[in-house]
Design an enzyme around this catalytic site. Sequence first.
Site, PDB file in Angstrom:
ATOM      1  CE  LYS A  13      57.168   5.725  11.127  1.00 48.34           C
ATOM      2  NZ  LYS A  13      57.692   6.784  12.027  1.00 48.34           N
ATOM      3  NE  ARG A  87      54.845   2.910  16.376  1.00 46.80           N
ATOM      4  CZ  ARG A  87      54.340   3.804  15.499  1.00 46.80           C
ATOM      5  NH1 ARG A  87      53.515   3.434  14.569  1.00 46.80           N
ATOM      6  NH2 ARG A  87      54.688   5.060  15.589  1.00 46.80           N
ATOM      7  NE  ARG A 126      53.280  14.480  13.593  1.00 42.55           N
ATOM      8  CZ  ARG A 126      53.637  13.192  13.687  1.00 42.55           C
ATOM      9  NH1 ARG A 126      54.051  12.534  12.608  1.00 42.55           N
ATOM     10  NH2 ARG A 126      53.609  12.581  14.841  1.00 42.55           N
ATOM     11  NE  ARG A 159      49.763  12.231  15.756  1.00 42.75           N
ATOM     12  CZ  ARG A 159      50.568  11.293  15.237  1.00 42.75           C
ATOM     13  NH1 ARG A 159      50.769  11.262  13.919  1.00 42.75           N
ATOM     14  NH2 ARG A 159      51.153  10.415  16.007  1.00 42.75           N
ATOM     15  NE  ARG A 170      54.406   9.612  19.449  1.00 42.92           N
ATOM     16  CZ  ARG A 170      54.362  10.652  18.627  1.00 42.92           C
ATOM     17  NH1 ARG A 170      54.224  11.876  19.103  1.00 42.92           N
ATOM     18  NH2 ARG A 170      54.442  10.485  17.338  1.00 42.92           N
TER      19      ARG A 170
HETATM   20  P1  ADP Z   1      56.396  10.039  10.843  1.00 44.62           P
HETATM   21  O1  ADP Z   1      55.267   9.511  10.001  1.00 44.62           O
HETATM   22  O2  ADP Z   1      57.654   9.233  10.666  1.00 44.62           O
HETATM   23  O3  ADP Z   1      56.021  10.198  12.265  1.00 44.62           O
HETATM   24  P2  ADP Z   1      55.938  12.591   9.459  1.00 44.62           P
HETATM   25  O4  ADP Z   1      55.980  12.249   8.024  1.00 44.62           O
HETATM   26  O5  ADP Z   1      54.624  12.841  10.079  1.00 44.62           O
HETATM   27  O6  ADP Z   1      56.766  11.485  10.303  1.00 44.62           O
HETATM   28  O7  ADP Z   1      56.893  13.861   9.687  1.00 44.62           O
HETATM   29  C1  ADP Z   1      57.025  14.486  10.962  1.00 44.62           C
HETATM   30  C2  ADP Z   1      57.015  16.005  10.778  1.00 44.62           C
HETATM   31  O8  ADP Z   1      58.226  16.416  10.135  1.00 44.62           O
HETATM   32  C3  ADP Z   1      55.885  16.537   9.890  1.00 44.62           C
HETATM   33  O9  ADP Z   1      55.497  17.798  10.395  1.00 44.62           O
HETATM   34  C4  ADP Z   1      56.530  16.665   8.504  1.00 44.62           C
HETATM   35  O10 ADP Z   1      55.929  17.722   7.753  1.00 44.62           O
HETATM   36  C5  ADP Z   1      57.971  16.995   8.853  1.00 44.62           C
HETATM   37  N1  ADP Z   1      58.964  16.367   7.964  1.00 44.62           N
HETATM   38  C6  ADP Z   1      58.902  15.158   7.352  1.00 44.62           C
HETATM   39  N2  ADP Z   1      60.043  14.899   6.670  1.00 44.62           N
HETATM   40  C7  ADP Z   1      60.862  15.974   6.867  1.00 44.62           C
HETATM   41  C8  ADP Z   1      62.182  16.317   6.419  1.00 44.62           C
HETATM   42  N3  ADP Z   1      62.902  15.480   5.651  1.00 44.62           N
HETATM   43  N4  ADP Z   1      62.688  17.498   6.810  1.00 44.62           N
HETATM   44  C9  ADP Z   1      61.978  18.329   7.613  1.00 44.62           C
HETATM   45  N5  ADP Z   1      60.734  18.070   8.065  1.00 44.62           N
HETATM   46  C10 ADP Z   1      60.182  16.910   7.699  1.00 44.62           C
HETATM   47  P1  ADP Z   2      54.315   8.460  14.554  1.00 45.22           P
HETATM   48  O1  ADP Z   2      54.741   7.981  13.220  1.00 45.22           O
HETATM   49  O2  ADP Z   2      54.417   9.915  14.754  1.00 45.22           O
HETATM   50  O3  ADP Z   2      54.952   7.698  15.670  1.00 45.22           O
HETATM   51  P2  ADP Z   2      51.740   7.124  14.110  1.00 45.22           P
HETATM   52  O4  ADP Z   2      50.682   7.954  13.533  1.00 45.22           O
HETATM   53  O5  ADP Z   2      52.409   6.105  13.272  1.00 45.22           O
HETATM   54  O6  ADP Z   2      52.775   8.141  14.769  1.00 45.22           O
HETATM   55  O7  ADP Z   2      51.173   6.370  15.389  1.00 45.22           O
HETATM   56  C1  ADP Z   2      50.527   7.078  16.419  1.00 45.22           C
HETATM   57  C2  ADP Z   2      50.320   6.174  17.627  1.00 45.22           C
HETATM   58  O8  ADP Z   2      49.438   5.087  17.261  1.00 45.22           O
HETATM   59  C3  ADP Z   2      51.562   5.487  18.156  1.00 45.22           C
HETATM   60  O9  ADP Z   2      52.306   6.304  19.036  1.00 45.22           O
HETATM   61  C4  ADP Z   2      50.941   4.274  18.871  1.00 45.22           C
HETATM   62  O10 ADP Z   2      50.378   4.651  20.113  1.00 45.22           O
HETATM   63  C5  ADP Z   2      49.809   3.902  17.934  1.00 45.22           C
HETATM   64  N1  ADP Z   2      50.279   2.921  16.933  1.00 45.22           N
HETATM   65  C6  ADP Z   2      50.462   3.125  15.611  1.00 45.22           C
HETATM   66  N2  ADP Z   2      50.927   2.024  15.010  1.00 45.22           N
HETATM   67  C7  ADP Z   2      51.063   1.089  15.996  1.00 45.22           C
HETATM   68  C8  ADP Z   2      51.527  -0.252  16.029  1.00 45.22           C
HETATM   69  N3  ADP Z   2      51.960  -0.880  14.921  1.00 45.22           N
HETATM   70  N4  ADP Z   2      51.533  -0.892  17.230  1.00 45.22           N
HETATM   71  C9  ADP Z   2      51.094  -0.299  18.351  1.00 45.22           C
HETATM   72  N5  ADP Z   2      50.653   0.965  18.388  1.00 45.22           N
HETATM   73  C10 ADP Z   2      50.635   1.664  17.226  1.00 45.22           C
END
Ligand code: ADP
Ligand code: ADP
Length: 219
Positions: A13, A87, A126, A159, A170
Amino acid sequence: MKLILLGPPGAGKGTQAAELASHYGIPHVSTGDLFRAAYKSGDELGLKAHEVIQRGELVPDSIVIGLVERKLDSLKGSGWLLDGFPRTMDQATALDSLLERRGQGLDAVLLIEVEGEEIVARLKDRRICRDCGATYHLRFKPPSIQGQCDMCGGELYQRDDDRPATIRRRLAVYVAETHPLIEYYERKGQLVRVDGNKGIDEVMAEVKESLDRLIAERS
Ligand code: ADP
Ligand code: ADP
Ligand code: ZN
């Protein structure tokens, strides 16, 4: 354009949102980034949220909803791309009533679907820039210079919540709390599904194609 990016942690995302924000010129609102910035600045809200985030749990709805409302108020007049919000069902209905109060509508909810094994592989390697928050991956999106951000030269770190035990927690929280939103938005006819299992550029192409189709339908 008002968009939501939905999908499990690690779906991509944030990666897609950063590119979409610059391509379409829409502000990227990531609740995870807002909490990490608040923590970095020593803000009380940030410190409280950090504890919960480290455990892989969700920050309480009342806190998140207030934070997002203030953020969207500051973006009045422009569109936005919400990444990581809503979420929970309560967050989704709070967003609905906020939009209703303002006489605004949501354009689409993009769901990035990714398989479980792939999610774990993405999250465990990541890396994030300490200074600008840019996202990398040791194998799938490595920086040009090891340990250093391509955009700003900042130091890359892992992280706390990207460690195996927290990743499992998660994912369980996603299934219990966030997964129901898929059906919710599907019923409202707002859901657009994207296959997120492919490489970053292929997923990007598919996302842009879906959005361009949406924009063409509206005009
Ligand atoms: P989210 O915001 O949904 O948690 P991220 O954008 O942070 O996901 O992506 C999670 C990890 O996977 C990051 O290290 C990113 O560089 C990698 N990543 C994102 N999209 C892809 C993809 N299509 N294929 C492989 N790796 C990806
Ligand atoms: P990822 O996309 O890898 O799950 P984010 O960076 O979006 O991680 O979020 C990291 C953490 O921040 C989540 O695991 C949660 O603990 C908190 N968080 C983010 N967005 C929300 C939300 N909308 N509601 C509750 N907690 C949140
Ligand atoms: Zn950086």
